[in-house]
Each structure stands twice: as C-alpha cells, then as structure tokens.
Design a protein around this motif. Structure first.
Motif, PDB file in Angstrom:
ATOM      1  N   GLY A 128       0.806  -1.209   0.000  1.00 19.79           N
ATOM      2  CA  GLY A 128       0.000   0.000   0.000  1.00 19.79           C
ATOM      3  C   GLY A 128       0.841   1.261   0.000  1.00 19.79           C
ATOM      4  N   THR A 129       0.173   2.398  -0.034  1.00 21.93           N
ATOM      5  CA  THR A 129       0.885   3.676  -0.141  1.00 21.93           C
ATOM      6  C   THR A 129       1.669   4.024   1.124  1.00 21.93           C
ATOM      7  OG1 THR A 129      -1.166   4.797   0.518  1.00 21.93           O
ATOM      8  CG2 THR A 129      -0.691   4.669  -1.841  1.00 21.93           C
ATOM      9  N   GLY A 130       1.234   3.512   2.291  1.00 23.05           N
ATOM     10  CA  GLY A 130       1.941   3.847   3.526  1.00 23.05           C
ATOM     11  C   GLY A 130       3.370   3.359   3.528  1.00 23.05           C
ATOM     12  N   GLN A 132       5.065   1.795   1.099  1.00 25.05           N
ATOM     13  CA  GLN A 132       5.792   2.052  -0.140  1.00 25.05           C
ATOM     14  C   GLN A 132       6.273   3.509  -0.221  1.00 25.05           C
ATOM     15  OE1 GLN A 132       6.829  -0.038  -2.676  1.00 25.05           O
ATOM     16  NE2 GLN A 132       6.204  -1.722  -1.331  1.00 25.05           N
ATOM     17  N   THR A 133       5.487   4.439   0.316  1.00 25.56           N
ATOM     18  CA  THR A 133       5.945   5.829   0.371  1.00 25.56           C
ATOM     19  C   THR A 133       7.128   5.962   1.315  1.00 25.56           C
ATOM     20  OG1 THR A 133       3.814   6.774  -0.229  1.00 25.56           O
ATOM     21  CG2 THR A 133       5.279   8.172   1.071  1.00 25.56           C
ATOM     22  N   ALA A 134       7.063   5.280   2.467  1.00 26.25           N
ATOM     23  CA  ALA A 134       8.193   5.296   3.398  1.00 26.25           C
ATOM     24  C   ALA A 134       9.438   4.709   2.747  1.00 26.25           C
ATOM     25  CB  ALA A 134       7.836   4.523   4.660  1.00 26.25           C
ATOM     26  N   ARG A 135       9.275   3.616   2.036  1.00 22.97           N
ATOM     27  CA  ARG A 135      10.422   2.999   1.351  1.00 22.97           C
ATOM     28  C   ARG A 135      11.007   3.949   0.303  1.00 22.97           C
ATOM     29  NH1 ARG A 135      10.556  -2.713  -2.159  1.00 22.97           N
ATOM     30  NH2 ARG A 135      12.476  -2.199  -3.286  1.00 22.97           N
ATOM     31  N   ALA A 136      10.128   4.595  -0.453  1.00 24.10           N
ATOM     32  CA  ALA A 136      10.610   5.528  -1.469  1.00 24.10           C
ATOM     33  C   ALA A 136      11.407   6.661  -0.831  1.00 24.10           C
ATOM     34  CB  ALA A 136       9.440   6.083  -2.272  1.00 24.10           C
ATOM     35  N   SER A 137      10.982   7.122   0.345  1.00 21.62           N
ATOM     36  CA  SER A 137      11.693   8.186   1.047  1.00 21.62           C
ATOM     37  C   SER A 137      13.079   7.726   1.487  1.00 21.62           C
ATOM     38  CB  SER A 137      10.873   8.641   2.261  1.00 21.62           C
ATOM     39  OG  SER A 137      11.495   9.714   2.927  1.00 21.62           O
ATOM     40  N   GLU A 261      21.492   8.863   9.110  1.00 20.78           N
ATOM     41  CA  GLU A 261      22.581   9.761   9.495  1.00 20.78           C
ATOM     42  C   GLU A 261      22.182  11.234   9.402  1.00 20.78           C
ATOM     43  OE1 GLU A 261      25.814   8.996   6.883  1.00 20.78           O
ATOM     44  OE2 GLU A 261      24.724   9.564   5.058  1.00 20.78           O
ATOM     45  N   SER A 262      21.093  11.521   8.676  1.00 23.80           N
ATOM     46  CA  SER A 262      20.694  12.927   8.544  1.00 23.80           C
ATOM     47  C   SER A 262      19.205  13.149   8.772  1.00 23.80           C
ATOM     48  CB  SER A 262      21.081  13.454   7.154  1.00 23.80           C
ATOM     49  OG  SER A 262      20.454  12.709   6.128  1.00 23.80           O
ATOM     50  N   GLY A 263      18.522  12.181   9.388  1.00 23.06           N
ATOM     51  CA  GLY A 263      17.103  12.384   9.650  1.00 23.06           C
ATOM     52  C   GLY A 263      16.435  11.127  10.158  1.00 23.06           C
ATOM     53  N   SER A 264      15.138  11.228  10.403  1.00 23.38           N
ATOM     54  CA  SER A 264      14.345  10.107  10.901  1.00 23.38           C
ATOM     55  C   SER A 264      13.033  10.026  10.136  1.00 23.38           C
ATOM     56  CB  SER A 264      14.048  10.276  12.397  1.00 23.38           C
ATOM     57  OG  SER A 264      15.242  10.304  13.161  1.00 23.38           O
ATOM     58  N   LEU A 265      12.479   8.834  10.072  1.00 23.67           N
ATOM     59  CA  LEU A 265      11.251   8.609   9.324  1.00 23.67           C
ATOM     60  C   LEU A 265      10.278   7.826  10.194  1.00 23.67           C
ATOM     61  CD1 LEU A 265      10.242   9.121   6.331  1.00 23.67           C
ATOM     62  CD2 LEU A 265      10.720   6.694   5.955  1.00 23.67           C
ATOM     63  N   SER A 266       9.057   8.339  10.343  1.00 24.41           N
ATOM     64  CA  SER A 266       7.997   7.655  11.063  1.00 24.41           C
ATOM     65  C   SER A 266       7.128   6.920  10.053  1.00 24.41           C
ATOM     66  CB  SER A 266       7.147   8.660  11.854  1.00 24.41           C
ATOM     67  OG  SER A 266       6.062   8.015  12.483  1.00 24.41           O
ATOM     68  N   VAL A 267       7.011   5.602  10.242  1.00 30.01           N
ATOM     69  CA  VAL A 267       6.330   4.728   9.289  1.00 30.01           C
ATOM     70  C   VAL A 267       4.970   4.327   9.864  1.00 30.01           C
ATOM     71  CG1 VAL A 267       6.527   2.564   7.977  1.00 30.01           C
ATOM     72  CG2 VAL A 267       8.584   3.889   8.548  1.00 30.01           C
ATOM     73  N   PRO A 268       3.904   4.309   9.060  1.00 25.74           N
ATOM     74  CA  PRO A 268       2.583   3.962   9.599  1.00 25.74           C
ATOM     75  C   PRO A 268       2.478   2.497   9.989  1.00 25.74           C
ATOM     76  CG  PRO A 268       2.472   4.255   7.220  1.00 25.74           C
ATOM     77  CD  PRO A 268       3.841   4.696   7.639  1.00 25.74           C
ATOM     78  N   ASP A 269       1.408   2.177  10.691  1.00 27.83           N
ATOM     79  CA  ASP A 269       1.137   0.824  11.151  1.00 27.83           C
ATOM     80  C   ASP A 269       1.235  -0.161   9.979  1.00 27.83           C
ATOM     81  OD1 ASP A 269       0.087  -1.518  12.161  1.00 27.83           O
ATOM     82  OD2 ASP A 269      -1.721  -0.603  12.991  1.00 27.83           O
ATOM     83  N   PHE A 273      -2.757  -0.572   5.131  1.00 19.48           N
ATOM     84  CA  PHE A 273      -2.216  -0.286   3.800  1.00 19.48           C
ATOM     85  C   PHE A 273      -1.847   1.180   3.628  1.00 19.48           C
ATOM     86  CE2 PHE A 273      -4.470  -4.219   3.267  1.00 19.48           C
ATOM     87  CZ  PHE A 273      -3.744  -4.915   2.309  1.00 19.48           C
ATOM     88  N   THR A 274      -2.454   2.045   4.424  1.00 20.40           N
ATOM     89  CA  THR A 274      -2.208   3.472   4.315  1.00 20.40           C
ATOM     90  C   THR A 274      -1.833   4.029   5.681  1.00 20.40           C
ATOM     91  OG1 THR A 274      -4.517   4.020   4.737  1.00 20.40           O
ATOM     92  CG2 THR A 274      -3.879   3.668   2.438  1.00 20.40           C
ATOM     93  N   GLY A 275      -1.584   5.313   5.722  1.00 19.86           N
ATOM     94  CA  GLY A 275      -1.257   5.966   6.977  1.00 19.86           C
ATOM     95  C   GLY A 275      -0.220   7.045   6.761  1.00 19.86           C
ATOM     96  N   PRO A 276      -0.086   7.974   7.707  1.00 19.85           N
ATOM     97  CA  PRO A 276       0.847   9.084   7.532  1.00 19.85           C
ATOM     98  C   PRO A 276       2.304   8.643   7.614  1.00 19.85           C
ATOM     99  CG  PRO A 276      -0.106   9.123   9.724  1.00 19.85           C
ATOM    100  CD  PRO A 276      -0.834   8.056   8.976  1.00 19.85           C
ATOM    101  N   VAL A 277       3.092   9.124   6.677  1.00 24.27           N
ATOM    102  CA  VAL A 277       4.544   8.982   6.718  1.00 24.27           C
ATOM    103  C   VAL A 277       5.112  10.343   7.077  1.00 24.27           C
ATOM    104  CG1 VAL A 277       6.618   8.415   5.402  1.00 24.27           C
ATOM    105  CG2 VAL A 277       4.479   7.176   4.959  1.00 24.27           C
TER     106      VAL A 277
END
Length: 367
Positions: A128-130, A132-137, A261-269, A273-277
């Motif tokens: 889902g977009t949740g 996969q968007t995190a992975r793309a980031s 090394e230069s940031g952090s990413l919050s990944v949805p549940d 399938f969706t959720g805020p990144v």
C-alpha cells in the motif's frame, strides 16, 4: 491461466470476507469457489457473491475453474493445505505465516518449484501507499544512510475480541508469528534482509480467557511466548530493536521508525495499507508529512493475490512472495531460538527485496 486468475478459497473464517470483497472490485482476479471444514460457513461466504460455489476442500482442489488456492486456514494447517494445492497443480497464496516452521515452509517452496508453480504469502499491507511511500523516502536518501530502526506491536491479547482465539496461543501463534510478519516484511522492504538476531521472551500468564462470542468465559492454556523482544542486524548494517507483545494494555510507542545519518522517518502501522509517513531532517529540524509517492492506492487484503496474478502475466516474481515469507519466518524462528538458548544466531536464509510498487490504482501488467 487466461486474463483472469480464478481463485478458490480454503478457509471461510473471519478474514475471508475481506479478501472476497477486494476480489469483487479487482480486475484480473475472480473468486470461483469456497471450501471449509464447516460446510455452512463456506456456503454463507459463497452466497454473498454471484457465481461462487461452495463445497469441500477436496472438491475445490479437483476443480478446473481454480487456478490458485487462497489458503486461509489456521497456521498449523498452512503447509498441509499448500502442499495439497500444489499436488493438484494449483498456485498458492496463503495467510501468514507461510507455515508453522521453516522445515514445513521449505517443503512447500520446494514442491512448488518442482511443479513450476508460484507461492505467494501475506502480508500484502506492504504494497500500500503507507509502507511504499516510506520505502521511497528511504531510497531517495531523505534520511541519509539508515543506521537503526524500532518496531513495536503491543496489545493485551486477541482473546478480547476474537471468538475462537486459542490458535493464537498454540505453536505457530504468539505475537511474533502472528503480527511479526507485518513488521518484518516492512523492515525488509525498508532496510533489507536480516542476517543476525538475538532475543528474550516471556510468558507471564499460563492461561487466557475467551472474551467474546459463544465461548466467552472459556479458559484455555498458553503454549507459546507472549512477549518477545529482539535485536535484528540487517545485511546493510542497520540494527532494529523489535518488541511484540500480547501482554501490554497501552503505550505511546511508534509502530516503526527508521533513523538515518541525517534524519528520521515515522512509518505507519504495517498492519494497514495506508497511513501518515512523517519525515524529520537535520536541515529542517521539524517533522513534516510525506505525500504519497508509491504503492497501490486504496489497497486492501487481496492485493497481494492480484499482484501475483500480474506477475504470472508479466513473467516476474510476485512482491508478496513465498521467498520473502520464508525469510521472515526464518528470522522469527531464529529469534525465538536465540531467546531460548541465550545466544545470538545467524539467519541462514536471505531474499531478494521485492520490486518497489509505483504509485498506481491496481496491479496491472508492467506495474
């Protein structure tokens, strides 16, 4: 197989309606038959959808109008049903885990390879977009080189809501084998396969009580660890701290976070399938939402089957593959073994990280 993959469902339990509803709106996939040891339950599911027949598992396996068996049985039956489907010349897509243990899971994959058939396995929430968007980031370098991650799943236990929860507390169950596949599949997409694990487990309560349905009040034994903490070393060098528990009432822990090394990413549940990144970078010194940039839009359970159908038409590998599911199962098995022996253990298996999902509505050829 023609343009449409005909699916026969074995196991008409709670999750089957979600799959069937998704198939009804997906091109390239059609549910044709339903089977269950409880004939009434199979008939009830089939009756909700025009043209779907119900019957016994044996009838379904022998049917010419089934190309793929969707295996929605309890974990202890996953391998036996998958092997029967393969022996009948049918592809298999199963609920997680792939099998109750890696020995049985390897038998399923080897049998499919010999027969020239394909095995897929949940979870497909990672498509889902949740996630996969995190992975793309991560792959775009938004947080720099990933260094570490955390993954937490906490609940007081599924017996509060599930009318027949006993299998969650039997071999093949527990918080790690039940919910771990969502988190570990996501972590493989984000950080790559796992090469080494260590862990600690606990079983604070010897019994549980059914909280709803006709068996409410029934007390049953707990046969597996219900609290699991692990440390995972990924092949790329990142280290994940993992906690899976059926013993915690509440918490304010992140589902998954990835630290670079230069940031952090919050990944949805990863169970959704969706959720805020959300992204925090050293440059901005603040959290910001990441817009959808990859994944199947409006996905739901069953998209992994549709993606498998796409892969058969394309001659490629399914993204929710048996190979990924085997590696995830191997990681979980080694983690529990490491906890039992008080050591850290190498993970012998590996897998190819599935191809990323482009931002699209449905699985279709070339996507």
């Amino acid at each position: 197989m023609g343009d449409t993959l005909n699916v026969g469902v074995i196991g008409a339990g709670k999750i089957s309606t979600a799959y069937a509803t998704t198939f009804a709106r997906l091109p390239g996939v059609a549910m044709t038959r339903v089977a269950d040891l409880d004939a009434g339950r199979a008939a009830a599911l089939a009756g909700q959808f025009e043209g779907v027949r119900s019957g016994t598992p044996e009838e379904l396996l022998a049917a010419d109008d089934v190309d793929l068996v969707l295996n929605l049985t309890v974990p202890q039956a996953h391998a036996a049903v998958a092997l029967a489907a393969i022996a009948s010349g049918k592809h298999v897509y199963g609920e997680k885990p792939l099998a109750a243990g890696t020995t049985d899971a390897r038998g399923v994959l080897d049998a499919a390879a010999r027969a020239g058939l394909v095995v897929g396995c949940a979870p497909d929430t990672v498509l889902g977009t949740g996630l996969q968007t995190a992975r793309a980031s991560v792959e775009a370098g938004d947080i720099g080189t990933p260094l570490a991650a955390t993954a937490f799943m906490i609940t007081p236990g599924h017996e509060r809501w599930h009318p027949s929860p006993e299998f969650y507390y039997q071999p093949g169950g527990g918080p790690l084998l039940d919910m771990g596949p969502y988190y570990l599949s996501a972590l493989v997409h984000l950080l790559g396969p796992v090469r080494r694990v260590t862990g600690v487990t606990a079983t604070p309560r010897a019994t549980r009580e059914v909280g709803s349905g006709p068996n409410a009040g029934t007390v049953f034994p707990v046969e597996v660890a219900t609290h699991v903490t692990g440390v995972l070393e990924h092949t790329g060098g990142a280290v994940t701290t993992l906690m899976m528990s059926f013993d915690i009432w509440a918490g304010q822990l992140p589902r998954i976070e990835v630290y670079g090394e230069s940031g952090s990413l919050s990944v949805p549940d990863p169970n959704n399938f969706t959720g805020p990144v959300r992204l925090f970078t050293a440059a901005t010194q603040d959290w910001a939402d990441v817009p959808d940039r990859a994944g199947y839009r409006d996905a739901a359970r069953g998209y992994g089957v549709a993606d498998l159908a796409r892969s058969l038409r394309d001659g490629t590998s399914p993204r929710a593959s048996g190979e990924l599911a085997f590696h995830v199962l191997d990681v979980m098995e080694r983690l529990l073994e490491a906890a039992a022996t008080g050591t850290s253990l190498d993970v012998a298996s590996t897998c190819v990280v599935p191809a990323p999902v482009p931002l699209s509505a449905v699985p279709e050829p070339g996507a």
